[in-house]
Scaffold this active site. Structure first.
Site, mmCIF file in Angstrom:
data_model
loop_
_atom_site.group_PDB
_atom_site.id
_atom_site.type_symbol
_atom_site.label_atom_id
_atom_site.label_comp_id
_atom_site.label_asym_id
_atom_site.label_seq_id
_atom_site.Cartn_x
_atom_site.Cartn_y
_atom_site.Cartn_z
ATOM 1 N N VAL A 111 -1.996 -9.970 1.848
ATOM 2 C CA VAL A 111 -3.365 -9.620 2.234
ATOM 3 C C VAL A 111 -3.422 -8.175 2.723
ATOM 4 O O VAL A 111 -4.356 -7.441 2.391
ATOM 5 C CB VAL A 111 -3.899 -10.593 3.295
ATOM 6 C CG1 VAL A 111 -5.297 -10.166 3.756
ATOM 7 C CG2 VAL A 111 -3.953 -12.014 2.735
ATOM 8 N N ASP A 112 -2.436 -7.765 3.513
ATOM 9 C CA ASP A 112 -2.380 -6.348 3.913
ATOM 10 C C ASP A 112 -2.405 -5.451 2.683
ATOM 11 O O ASP A 112 -3.131 -4.453 2.623
ATOM 12 C CB ASP A 112 -1.094 -6.075 4.698
ATOM 13 C CG ASP A 112 -1.206 -6.441 6.165
ATOM 14 O OD1 ASP A 112 -2.324 -6.702 6.633
ATOM 15 O OD2 ASP A 112 -0.165 -6.473 6.842
#
Length: 357
Positions: free
Chosen positions: A144-145
């Site tokens: 997700v980062d």
């Protein structure tokens, strides 16, 4: 990092003395975190006490010269420093501000802290990851980062293109939770339209069969997907299982999905009799997408990755550090790695001189 790879002069503004939190992450080489090395190439580091009036003024002076300001404070932090978009845009109307946060700049959760795994949990991504019937698990990497960084990059490039037409900058708002939701495939419309809640399926593909991880005779795992109506006959012929083609349970994509356990059990029995390298080569010759589940030791020696310069050595004072290479290839304006990751404040004087004279 992506903008730096494409040639941008990227200045990383860090807290004087301590730097960013990731600098404390082990393992370290020569006192520097490998994690920081992975994502901070092609940057210069400027150390700043940005809570002081002097530091905040220097930040405004730098923003007056910048094309893009990227920040990932909790929403409202820059405003408290006198560096809101409105204030900086008044100084530099062409400035693009990229704001990365957990939940976005507005909304009921905007002020909550967030990490990658929190977004994985709240988005439903963790709910659909893991073994069938087992507990939810996060991805093995901070997906997700990284996907949020990709969206932020796309937004920044879009804002630059728009500025070519309008002459003005704008705000790019990218959030971890928003980005995580885009990874849910068809889970949202399936629930909204049919009331079906997606959940964990292990390594089994959600949309085709046979497509899964399979254990070979040498105890190694391979993954392949032969689920559509073009690939399944190739698999059967390569494996000597042509009789499956006349079985009504497996005749169509829909039939194989309805009988996924049966077809995968049959295929797993064939694979278990063969060495992983032999299975991969057999399926590759049949043009069935397949690959061995590689160890990291195998990844770093993968000849395809070497050929593509996707694993490269970066020189540091204490020796070379291998890492991922430049991912996107541009034919006319080639990306490149020009700088190793900097130490805290390594370029403070240099940047102030270059940018502000």
């Amino acid at each position: 990092m992506l903008l730096g790879d494409m040639g941008a002069d990227v200045v990383k503004v860090e807290r004087a003395g301590k730097g960013e939190d990731a600098r404390a992450i082990a393992p370290k080489i020569g006192g520097e975190s490998l994690y920081v090395m992975m994502f901070n190439r092609n940057k210069r580091s400027l150390a700043l006490d940005y809570r002081s009036a002097e530091g905040q003024q220097l930040l405004r002076d730098l923003a007056a010269k910048a094309d893009i300001l990227i920040e990932n404070f909790r929403p409202g932090t820059l405003e408290k420093m006198g560096c809101s978009y409105e204030e900086l845009s008044a100084i530099n109307p062409r400035l693009i501000m990229v704001r990365i946060s957990g939940f976005g700049q507005t909304g009921p959760h905007a002020q909550r802290p967030c990490f990658d795994v929190i977004a994985q949990a709240m988005s439903g991504l963790m709910e659909i990851t893991g073994e069938a019937g087992g507990k939810p698990v996060p991805s093995g990497a901070f997906v997700v980062d990284q996907v949020t960084g990709l969206y932020a990059t796309v937004g920044a490039l879009g804002a630059l293109q728009a500025r070519e037409r309008t002459g003005r900058g704008q705000v790019v708002d990218a959030a971890l939770l928003d980005s995580a939701v885009t990874l849910l495939l068809t889970a949202i419309p399936e629930y909204a339209l049919f009331g079906t809640e997606a959940t964990r399926k292990g390594a089994r593909d959600r949309y085709s069969a046979p497509a899964n991880n399979y254990r070979c005779k040498d105890e190694r795992w391979i993954h392949f997907n032969a689920g559509n109506d073009a690939l399944f006959p190739r698999l059967c012929k390569a494996a000597g299982l042509e009789h499956l083609l006349s079985d009504d349970r497996f005749a169509t994509h829909a039939a194989r999905m309805a009988n996924a356990d049966a077809i995968e059990t049959t295929i797993a029995g064939w694979i278990a009799q063969h060495h992983s390298d032999d299975v991969v080569e057999t399926l590759a010759r049949a043009e069935v997408p397949c690959g061995k589940v590689a160890t990291i030791a195998e990844v770093v020696t993968n000849p395809q990755l070497k050929h593509r310069e996707q694993i490269v050595d970066i020189a540091y004072p204490d020796g070379n550090v291998p890492m991922h290479g430049v991912t996107v290839k541009l034919s006319e304006t080639a990306n490149s790695i020009r700088r190793r990751a900097p130490s805290i404040g390594e370029h403070t004087s240099e940047v102030v001189a270059d940018w502000l004279g």
